[in-house]
Design a protein around this motif. Sequence first.
Motif, PDB file in Angstrom:
ATOM      1  N   ASP A  74     -15.139 -11.297 -19.797  1.00  0.00           N
ATOM      2  CA  ASP A  74     -16.459 -10.959 -18.647  1.00  0.00           C
ATOM      3  C   ASP A  74     -15.722 -10.256 -17.493  1.00  0.00           C
ATOM      4  OD1 ASP A  74     -18.153 -12.355 -20.265  1.00  0.00           O
ATOM      5  OD2 ASP A  74     -18.433 -14.034 -18.653  1.00  0.00           O
ATOM      6  N   ALA A  75     -14.466 -10.285 -17.300  1.00  0.00           N
ATOM      7  CA  ALA A  75     -13.752  -9.822 -16.097  1.00  0.00           C
ATOM      8  C   ALA A  75     -13.798  -8.419 -16.512  1.00  0.00           C
ATOM      9  CB  ALA A  75     -12.801 -10.468 -15.427  1.00  0.00           C
ATOM     10  N   TRP A  76     -12.777  -7.894 -17.731  1.00  0.00           N
ATOM     11  CA  TRP A  76     -12.029  -6.807 -18.030  1.00  0.00           C
ATOM     12  C   TRP A  76     -12.505  -6.283 -19.326  1.00  0.00           C
ATOM     13  CZ3 TRP A  76      -8.632 -10.784 -16.162  1.00  0.00           C
ATOM     14  CH2 TRP A  76      -8.635 -10.683 -14.846  1.00  0.00           C
ATOM     15  N   GLY A  77     -13.523  -6.884 -20.119  1.00  0.00           N
ATOM     16  CA  GLY A  77     -13.936  -6.345 -21.505  1.00  0.00           C
ATOM     17  C   GLY A  77     -14.799  -5.144 -21.570  1.00  0.00           C
ATOM     18  N   PRO A  78     -15.270  -5.012 -22.574  1.00  0.00           N
ATOM     19  CA  PRO A  78     -16.264  -3.748 -22.643  1.00  0.00           C
ATOM     20  C   PRO A  78     -17.321  -4.062 -21.563  1.00  0.00           C
ATOM     21  CG  PRO A  78     -15.821  -4.806 -24.744  1.00  0.00           C
ATOM     22  CD  PRO A  78     -15.499  -5.795 -23.787  1.00  0.00           C
ATOM     23  N   PRO A 143      -9.105   5.824 -16.493  1.00  0.00           N
ATOM     24  CA  PRO A 143      -8.557   4.723 -15.806  1.00  0.00           C
ATOM     25  C   PRO A 143      -6.970   5.196 -15.705  1.00  0.00           C
ATOM     26  CG  PRO A 143      -9.785   4.164 -17.576  1.00  0.00           C
ATOM     27  CD  PRO A 143      -9.533   5.709 -17.752  1.00  0.00           C
ATOM     28  N   LEU A 144      -6.412   4.733 -14.321  1.00  0.00           N
ATOM     29  CA  LEU A 144      -4.945   4.988 -13.889  1.00  0.00           C
ATOM     30  C   LEU A 144      -4.541   3.937 -13.297  1.00  0.00           C
ATOM     31  CD1 LEU A 144      -5.151   8.731 -12.830  1.00  0.00           C
ATOM     32  CD2 LEU A 144      -4.089   7.999 -15.019  1.00  0.00           C
ATOM     33  N   THR A 145      -3.288   3.365 -13.215  1.00  0.00           N
ATOM     34  CA  THR A 145      -2.573   2.438 -12.249  1.00  0.00           C
ATOM     35  C   THR A 145      -1.939   3.285 -11.188  1.00  0.00           C
ATOM     36  OG1 THR A 145      -0.552   2.639 -13.576  1.00  0.00           O
ATOM     37  CG2 THR A 145      -2.096   1.000 -14.389  1.00  0.00           C
ATOM     38  N   ALA A 146      -1.608   2.465 -10.365  1.00  0.00           N
ATOM     39  CA  ALA A 146      -0.674   3.053  -8.901  1.00  0.00           C
ATOM     40  C   ALA A 146       0.526   3.579  -9.660  1.00  0.00           C
ATOM     41  CB  ALA A 146      -0.582   1.695  -8.136  1.00  0.00           C
ATOM     42  N   ALA A 147       1.231   2.959 -10.567  1.00  0.00           N
ATOM     43  CA  ALA A 147       2.473   3.577 -10.965  1.00  0.00           C
ATOM     44  C   ALA A 147       2.284   5.104 -11.529  1.00  0.00           C
ATOM     45  CB  ALA A 147       3.085   2.639 -12.097  1.00  0.00           C
ATOM     46  N   ASP A 148       1.008   5.273 -12.169  1.00  0.00           N
ATOM     47  CA  ASP A 148       0.797   6.690 -12.654  1.00  0.00           C
ATOM     48  C   ASP A 148       0.705   7.800 -11.793  1.00  0.00           C
ATOM     49  OD1 ASP A 148       0.259   5.592 -15.324  1.00  0.00           O
ATOM     50  OD2 ASP A 148      -1.858   5.082 -14.836  1.00  0.00           O
ATOM     51  N   LYS A 176     -15.469   3.258  -4.046  1.00  0.00           N
ATOM     52  CA  LYS A 176     -15.178   4.497  -4.731  1.00  0.00           C
ATOM     53  C   LYS A 176     -14.382   4.319  -6.094  1.00  0.00           C
ATOM     54  CE  LYS A 176     -15.508   7.218  -0.253  1.00  0.00           C
ATOM     55  NZ  LYS A 176     -16.728   7.819  -0.883  1.00  0.00           N
ATOM     56  N   ILE A 177     -13.740   3.307  -6.210  1.00  0.00           N
ATOM     57  CA  ILE A 177     -13.032   3.057  -7.492  1.00  0.00           C
ATOM     58  C   ILE A 177     -13.085   1.500  -7.474  1.00  0.00           C
ATOM     59  CG2 ILE A 177     -11.439   4.942  -7.449  1.00  0.00           C
ATOM     60  CD1 ILE A 177      -9.345   3.136  -6.402  1.00  0.00           C
ATOM     61  N   THR A 178     -12.889   1.074  -8.819  1.00  0.00           N
ATOM     62  CA  THR A 178     -12.691  -0.543  -9.090  1.00  0.00           C
ATOM     63  C   THR A 178     -11.813  -0.821 -10.121  1.00  0.00           C
ATOM     64  OG1 THR A 178     -14.170  -2.322  -9.464  1.00  0.00           O
ATOM     65  CG2 THR A 178     -14.808  -0.614 -10.820  1.00  0.00           C
ATOM     66  N   THR A 179     -11.666  -2.038 -10.547  1.00  0.00           N
ATOM     67  CA  THR A 179     -10.689  -2.394 -11.565  1.00  0.00           C
ATOM     68  C   THR A 179     -11.236  -2.234 -13.092  1.00  0.00           C
ATOM     69  OG1 THR A 179      -9.693  -4.077  -9.951  1.00  0.00           O
ATOM     70  CG2 THR A 179      -9.035  -4.314 -12.253  1.00  0.00           C
ATOM     71  N   ALA A 180     -10.643  -1.480 -13.775  1.00  0.00           N
ATOM     72  CA  ALA A 180     -11.202  -1.349 -15.041  1.00  0.00           C
ATOM     73  C   ALA A 180     -10.612  -2.413 -15.788  1.00  0.00           C
ATOM     74  CB  ALA A 180     -10.802   0.057 -15.639  1.00  0.00           C
ATOM     75  N   THR A 181      -9.393  -2.574 -15.777  1.00  0.00           N
ATOM     76  CA  THR A 181      -8.653  -3.793 -16.616  1.00  0.00           C
ATOM     77  C   THR A 181      -7.311  -4.151 -15.791  1.00  0.00           C
ATOM     78  OG1 THR A 181      -8.078  -4.504 -18.838  1.00  0.00           O
ATOM     79  CG2 THR A 181      -7.543  -2.174 -18.142  1.00  0.00           C
ATOM     80  N   ARG A 182      -6.839  -5.043 -16.268  1.00  0.00           N
ATOM     81  CA  ARG A 182      -5.517  -5.416 -15.758  1.00  0.00           C
ATOM     82  C   ARG A 182      -4.250  -5.060 -16.833  1.00  0.00           C
ATOM     83  NH1 ARG A 182      -4.293  -7.134 -10.229  1.00  0.00           N
ATOM     84  NH2 ARG A 182      -6.346  -7.851  -9.255  1.00  0.00           N
ATOM     85  N   ARG A 183      -3.140  -4.743 -16.561  1.00  0.00           N
ATOM     86  CA  ARG A 183      -2.327  -4.130 -17.524  1.00  0.00           C
ATOM     87  C   ARG A 183      -0.901  -4.641 -17.151  1.00  0.00           C
ATOM     88  NH1 ARG A 183      -2.332   1.882 -18.140  1.00  0.00           N
ATOM     89  NH2 ARG A 183      -4.321   1.431 -18.975  1.00  0.00           N
ATOM     90  N   GLY A 184      -0.092  -4.912 -18.098  1.00  0.00           N
ATOM     91  CA  GLY A 184       1.459  -5.510 -18.057  1.00  0.00           C
ATOM     92  C   GLY A 184       1.500  -6.460 -17.022  1.00  0.00           C
ATOM     93  N   SER A 185       2.148  -6.554 -16.037  1.00  0.00           N
ATOM     94  CA  SER A 185       2.395  -7.535 -15.250  1.00  0.00           C
ATOM     95  C   SER A 185       1.137  -7.696 -14.008  1.00  0.00           C
ATOM     96  CB  SER A 185       3.609  -7.374 -14.312  1.00  0.00           C
ATOM     97  OG  SER A 185       3.548  -6.291 -13.617  1.00  0.00           O
ATOM     98  N   PHE A 186       0.207  -7.818 -14.764  1.00  0.00           N
ATOM     99  CA  PHE A 186      -1.086  -7.769 -14.078  1.00  0.00           C
ATOM    100  C   PHE A 186      -1.540  -6.697 -13.083  1.00  0.00           C
ATOM    101  CE2 PHE A 186      -4.130 -10.606 -11.171  1.00  0.00           C
ATOM    102  CZ  PHE A 186      -4.981 -10.971 -12.324  1.00  0.00           C
ATOM    103  N   ALA A 187      -1.023  -5.582 -13.239  1.00  0.00           N
ATOM    104  CA  ALA A 187      -1.311  -4.189 -12.360  1.00  0.00           C
ATOM    105  C   ALA A 187      -2.872  -3.865 -12.574  1.00  0.00           C
ATOM    106  CB  ALA A 187      -0.180  -3.323 -12.902  1.00  0.00           C
ATOM    107  N   ARG A 188      -3.338  -3.546 -11.304  1.00  0.00           N
ATOM    108  CA  ARG A 188      -4.798  -3.138 -11.584  1.00  0.00           C
ATOM    109  C   ARG A 188      -4.727  -1.733 -12.183  1.00  0.00           C
ATOM    110  NH1 ARG A 188      -6.423  -4.096  -5.644  1.00  0.00           N
ATOM    111  NH2 ARG A 188      -7.653  -5.881  -5.725  1.00  0.00           N
ATOM    112  N   VAL A 189      -5.797  -1.537 -13.116  1.00  0.00           N
ATOM    113  CA  VAL A 189      -6.089  -0.236 -13.622  1.00  0.00           C
ATOM    114  C   VAL A 189      -7.538   0.145 -13.178  1.00  0.00           C
ATOM    115  CG1 VAL A 189      -6.321   1.244 -15.731  1.00  0.00           C
ATOM    116  CG2 VAL A 189      -4.909  -0.585 -15.966  1.00  0.00           C
ATOM    117  N   TYR A 190      -7.234   1.454 -12.205  1.00  0.00           N
ATOM    118  CA  TYR A 190      -8.466   1.665 -11.492  1.00  0.00           C
ATOM    119  C   TYR A 190      -9.427   2.862 -12.547  1.00  0.00           C
ATOM    120  CZ  TYR A 190      -6.014  -0.222  -7.612  1.00  0.00           C
ATOM    121  OH  TYR A 190      -5.102  -0.846  -6.584  1.00  0.00           O
TER     122      TYR A 190
END
Length: 392
Positions: A74-78, A143-148, A176-190
Amino acid sequence: MSTTLSLKDARRIALAAQGFGMRRPERPTIGSLRKTADRLGLFQIDSVNVLTRAHYLPAFSRLGSYDRTLLERDAWGPVRQRRLFEYWAHEASLLPLDLHPLLRWRMARAERGEIGYQALKRFAAERRPEATAILERIAAEGPLTAADFENGSSKSGWWEWSHTKHALEWLFWSGKITTATRRGSFARVYDLPERVLPKAIFDLPTPDAASAQRALIERSARALGVATAADLRDYYRLKPEEADHAIAVEAEAGILVPVRVEGWSQKAWVHRDARLPRRVRGAALLAPFDPLVWERSRAERLFGFRYRIEIYVPQDKRIHGYYVLPFLLDEALVARVDLKADRQARILLAHRITLEPGAPAETLERLTVELDRMAAWLGLDAVRVGEVIRGG
């Protein structure tokens, strides 16, 4: 004229509004999870994972052993399946999608640099070109993380790595951006909200700020049952100038009913649809960020329970432990448990159980049932209890 409520009745109203006292489903479904999300109005997110991340716990406290992947979907799915989105509400939160239009006034204020810490506000003014460049890259690449952005930031000469994270946070606050999903150690993917949120939600009209604030106050009142003005503001972190007019209008409309609560010095309000059960029965371990207890002064007023989280307290100065969950038994908070999931050993560690003064005789027996239930839900094989301290 206002009604006077006994403290016992105020507790029962608050517990019922929060979804306690109802029979837990044998097999919680996506429907029961969504009803819980709608009832509470948000799940607060916290990155600490010593037990499990905080946003999973409120539904467990009310439903029992539900499938956590239902919440993740519900939070980060399709996009077509999504029912929740991330934004700053009561801290970082997962919110039902219908609240998105009600928070756009906050996004607009962030975009204008009117809210947020100083490093954030600069991206609404002199540093806006940097944030625009980041937004354009997300728009172009997806979609990109801060680390990207780490490598690119060192080449550009525009900003330090920390400035990139501030820019992303300003873009997030501004909607202007939101969280598309979470990845790895719970990092936001924008990503861009129009690529993340269902079109039906993204296309909803934006209410004016005053109307949105009234709707948020109504949601707060519904979730809390009985609350002071400060409690109502705190739920979605509204300032007095954003909430007090809304409380007045909702009271005039009869949605908020004024009451006096025994022992409270402040005036209180009850939602007109609030239910007063004859009694509340049940047991639940509560996350430190559960909406029943996250406003510590309210927990003290309702339950006589002084609660502080000690994560940031030096170990030798902690009173109750690192990650301590209050234990709700029927209509009282009767114990607190310092918990850790030892995933390697597959054990739920209850380092310390502290029983409150006057805790009933069956407290440990019923707490053991809930600890066993939690261990099974987390995929752990056993519970190990350390010391048990009895209150005076």
